[in-house]
Write an enzyme that holds these catalytic residues in place. Structure first.
Site, mmCIF file in Angstrom:
data_model
loop_
_atom_site.group_PDB
_atom_site.id
_atom_site.type_symbol
_atom_site.label_atom_id
_atom_site.label_comp_id
_atom_site.label_asym_id
_atom_site.label_seq_id
_atom_site.Cartn_x
_atom_site.Cartn_y
_atom_site.Cartn_z
ATOM 1 N N GLU A 1 0.752 -1.082 0.046
ATOM 2 C CA GLU A 1 0.055 0.126 -0.019
ATOM 3 C C GLU A 1 0.930 1.364 0.045
ATOM 4 O O GLU A 1 0.605 2.165 0.808
ATOM 5 C CB GLU A 1 -0.977 -0.039 1.035
ATOM 6 C CG GLU A 1 -2.107 -1.112 1.230
ATOM 7 C CD GLU A 1 -2.957 -1.256 2.184
ATOM 8 O OE1 GLU A 1 -2.737 -0.543 3.267
ATOM 9 O OE2 GLU A 1 -4.024 -1.669 1.826
ATOM 10 N N ASP B 1 -8.034 -9.064 3.670
ATOM 11 C CA ASP B 1 -7.869 -8.083 4.526
ATOM 12 C C ASP B 1 -9.016 -7.843 5.787
ATOM 13 O O ASP B 1 -9.709 -6.990 5.652
ATOM 14 C CB ASP B 1 -8.040 -6.799 3.845
ATOM 15 C CG ASP B 1 -7.637 -5.671 4.655
ATOM 16 O OD1 ASP B 1 -6.945 -5.782 5.906
ATOM 17 O OD2 ASP B 1 -7.592 -4.359 4.169
ATOM 18 N N GLU C 1 -12.780 -2.516 12.225
ATOM 19 C CA GLU C 1 -12.569 -1.747 10.815
ATOM 20 C C GLU C 1 -13.806 -2.340 9.861
ATOM 21 O O GLU C 1 -14.220 -1.313 9.049
ATOM 22 C CB GLU C 1 -11.182 -1.883 10.041
ATOM 23 C CG GLU C 1 -11.371 -1.043 8.555
ATOM 24 C CD GLU C 1 -9.774 -1.544 7.916
ATOM 25 O OE1 GLU C 1 -9.070 -1.994 8.580
ATOM 26 O OE2 GLU C 1 -9.668 -0.828 6.621
HETATM 27 C C1 GCV Z 1 -2.570 0.261 8.550
HETATM 28 C C2 GCV Z 1 -6.311 -2.149 5.339
HETATM 29 C C3 GCV Z 1 -6.532 -0.861 6.162
HETATM 30 C C4 GCV Z 1 -5.452 0.095 6.413
HETATM 31 C C5 GCV Z 1 -4.232 -0.616 7.067
HETATM 32 C C6 GCV Z 1 -3.860 -1.860 6.145
HETATM 33 C C7 GCV Z 1 -2.815 -2.603 6.859
HETATM 34 O O1 GCV Z 1 -5.941 -1.967 4.007
HETATM 35 O O2 GCV Z 1 -7.638 -0.232 5.301
HETATM 36 O O3 GCV Z 1 -5.872 1.283 6.993
HETATM 37 O O4 GCV Z 1 -3.083 0.283 7.112
HETATM 38 O O5 GCV Z 1 -4.975 -2.554 6.079
HETATM 39 O O6 GCV Z 1 -3.032 -3.753 7.363
HETATM 40 O O7 GCV Z 1 -1.474 -2.410 6.591
#
Ligand code: GCV
Length: 683
Positions: free
Chosen positions: A266, A339, A367
């Site tokens: 990411e 995820d 989340e």
């Molecule tokens: C900390 C997902 C979440 C992100 C998070 C990522 C990760 O994509 O939406 O906020 O980033 O996982 O676990 O690194």
């Protein structure tokens, strides 16, 4: 006399005269008798154990208990032995854990007989996604308890230290022994000397409770914070920089735990930026930490934008590196291949990496499960993952066994949970979200505990007292229905959000409400829900079978073949692995479309049932916590309606079939939901 006293306490609680705001978590119970504690060890940690026993004692009035630090081969690491009059452990922290176990047993009415308790995992960490500016990524309970622009460079106040102490105590009481203090999307500033000074202050407060401090580090810190030309892991100057930085940290925090790293994921920098691989990156940091006994938790949450199936990527990148990591590296793998979705199959990396330490990562913060608004008890989800059979070394090679060192030799074993803690008075935003923090710690300590047992303990500790344990009415009309509600709550969320293997059909960014339609031009496709549900006139679901992306191949036989065939694939994962026509016949005899509709309706109905359960237990709960949960259940019910309406009306455009006429009709228009999806509907 004692009975009269207990009845009096119960009466006061029932009358709502004991105000509760949730801040005390599951540690509300107070002593109702005296105990003499004998302990020859004089460490701060055993002193805490002594005090805890005196403050929370609910055993025989006038009893004597001895705390002993004495090596015993049957007691592993920070495990312990408890009996009616003794706690024995190899370490002071073991004694402290023993004290908490004994108190928990007294306070929940579990039997106390001589027994050894050993931890399933050595390292049991919370990962805080806290940023230096005090915000928390995916945090729903207020700002960070550790950081804030206005605070970072000042010495901590007594109030802050008190809060950190309470946090440490809560963790120790459930066996958590590590805290990663900052977000995996780490700032290079984290390693600035001024910030490290605050890390030291925090570590000093956590240490007496047996909690080691860890930091997330940005891979490009040498160039970004150190001014070096690059951060190439094979560059000797870069390696030297890390060695010096690690030494600096250990001078401040002698028992520092190590680093957590999100690299080449990411948009985060990583070794691949220099043509190196994950092992090169992780090993560089591992070498720097090794002389001090530190570890690297290297995340396998990676996915590039060009692959056809995101679910396959972590395995594809990491499996070929098996055996190439140092023994103080642990590859941290999310429970599922994508995820933290409401339901995923377990990640195929579990058990597949046979010569590398692997640790599970779960998300305690909700989340993808309704933030701190929905009541969703997550232990059943983690239990499902831990007890899933990978078949990697024959039947019974569960994820738990593949990661706890019992099947593969691992120098370190570990488990991580993304924390749901913030500055909110009740720490977690929702009273019941506390149960997820509690459950994570309990499962990390003993991965064979059942969700049912953990819920039972948590309810007794959080809402009960010595009197309730003896009160049949409380047990039948409060404990039993509330426990059932908790146990049903995860499946309910799956039903109203993503039943039958649907995944990642969330509204973008906030991940709270539905957004199966969200796919603006120019956004990479694997960030859009249509990529995951693949709905069209011919059917719905992601084909990960041998005729599709062949993700099933990453699982061991016989599982791979089971998943590959829609007839043997568990129905709760059907659309994860299969693209099927709307008229596909389900085991119930219904068509796939009807089954989807029935699941959404069922989820909605379940939340309605939770509301009734909660309203009915009003007299057993103090006013503040009762009202807080009641109001959140209403919001959850409204949001479940939005999920039901949004998903059914959207998918109906492809299925072209009626919602079964015996089900309630939607209450929202699809256009209205689409226009408003970024507003986090009905929070
Ligand atoms: C900390 C997902 C979440 C992100 C998070 C990522 C990760 O994509 O939406 O906020 O980033 O996982 O676990 O690194």
């Amino acid at each position: 006399m004692r009975r009269i006293f207990l009845s009096f306490v119960l009466l006061l609680v029932n009358l709502g005269l004991f105000a509760e705001n949730g801040h005390q978590l599951w540690l509300r119970n107070v002593a109702n008798g005296k105990v003499t504690v004998v302990c020859s060890d004089k460490s701060v940690t055993t002193a805490i154990a002594v005090q805890e026993l005196k403050d929370g004692w609910q055993g025989r009035d006038g009893a004597t208990i001895t705390l002993k630090i004495k090596k015993d081969k049957a007691i592993k690491n920070d495990g312990f032995k408890i009996g009616t009059s003794e706690i024995q452990a190899n370490t002071a922290v073991g004694v402290l854990y023993g004290a908490y176990e004994l108190l928990r047993r007294q306070q929940t009415g579990e039997p106390i007989e001589e027994k050894i308790f050993n931890p399933s995992y050595q390292v049991r960490t919370l990962n805080h996604w806290d940023n230096l500016d005090g915000t928390i990524e995916r945090g729903y309970a207020g700002r960070s308890i550790f950081w804030g622009e206005e605070k970072n460079l000042l010495p901590p106040t007594e109030q802050e230290k008190q809060l950190w102490k309470e946090y440490a105590r809560a963790n120790a009481s459930i066996g958590i022994n590590g805290a990663v203090l900052n977000n995996v999307n780490a700032s290079p500033d984290m390693l600035m000397p001024e910030i490290l000074q605050r890390v030291k202050e925090i570590a000093d407060v956590l240490r007496p409770y047996g909690i080691k401090t860890y930091l997330s580090v940005k891979f490009s810190s040498p160039s970004q914070a150190g001014g070096l030309e690059n951060s190439d892991p094979l560059n000797p100057v870069v390696r030297k920089w890390w060695n010096a930085k690690v030494k600096e940290i250990y001078q401040l925090v002698p028992d520092f735990g190590g680093f957590l790293v999100k690299a080449n994921s990411e948009g985060q920098p990583g070794p691949q930026d220099y043509g190196r691989n994950h092992a090169d990156g992780a090993n560089m940091l591992a070498d720097a930490l090794k002389p001090f006994g530190g570890i690297v938790m290297w995340r396998a949450f990676v996915y590039a934008s060009n692959d056809k199936d995101r679910a396959k990527q972590a395995y594809n990148e990491f499996k070929p590196l098996d055996g190439r990591f140092r023994d103080n590296v642990i590859v941290q793998v999310k429970n599922g291949p994508i995820d933290f979705q409401p339901r995923e199959p377990f990640s195929p990396l579990f058990g597949a990496m046979k010569k590398t330490s692997v640790m599970p990562e779960v998300q305690i913060t909700q989340e993808y499960l309704g933030h701190s608004i929905h009541l969703v008890y997550l232990a059943p989800m983690w239990e499902e993952m831990l007890k899933a059979d990978t078949y990697q070394q024959g039947e019974g090679s569960t994820v738990a066994k593949c990661t706890d060192g019992s099947i593969y030799p691992q120098t370190y074993t570990a488990v991580a949970g993304v924390a749901n803690v913030g500055l909110d008075t009740n720490w977690c935003g929702h009273e019941f979200a506390q149960s997820n923090w509690y459950a994570f710690g309990r499962q990390a300590w003993d991965h064979q505990l059942t969700s049912e047992q953990i819920a039972d303990e948590w309810i007794k500790l959080t809402f009960g007292n010595a009197a309730s344990l003896q009160d049949a009415d409380w047990k039948n009309n409060f404990l039993a229905p509330v426990k059932q509600m908790m146990l049903d709550s995860r499946e309910a969320a799956v039903n109203y959000m993503m039943p039958l293997g649907f995944h990642h059909i969330f509204a973008a960014e906030h991940h709270y409400g539905p957004g199966p339609w969200w796919a603006p031009e120019g956004v990479r496709s694997d960030w859009t829900p249509p990529y995951y549900h693949q709905a069209s006139a011919d059917g719905v679901g992601f084909n990960r079978t041998r005729t599709g992306s062949d993700a099933v191949k990453q699982y061991h036989e016989p599982l791979a073949s089971q998943l590959n065939d829609p007839k043997t694939c568990p129905e709760n994962l059907l659309l994860w692995f299969h693209h099927l026509p709307w008229d596909y016949k389900m085991k119930s005899g219904r068509t796939l479309w009807d089954e989807i509709c029935v699941h959404y309706a069922r989820g909605l109905e379940q939340v309605g049932e939770f509301q009734k359960v909660w309203d009915k237990v009003e007299k057993y709960v103090d006013a503040e916590r009762f009202a807080g949960v009641q109001s959140k259940l209403r919001a959850q019910r409204r949001n479940a309606q939005v999920w039901n309406d949004g998903c059914l009306l959207y998918f109906q455009q492809f299925s072209k079939r009626a919602i079964p006429y015996n089900l309630d009709r939607p209450q929202h228009d699809l256009d209205e939901l689409i226009q408003n999806d970024m507003k986090r509907f009905d929070e």
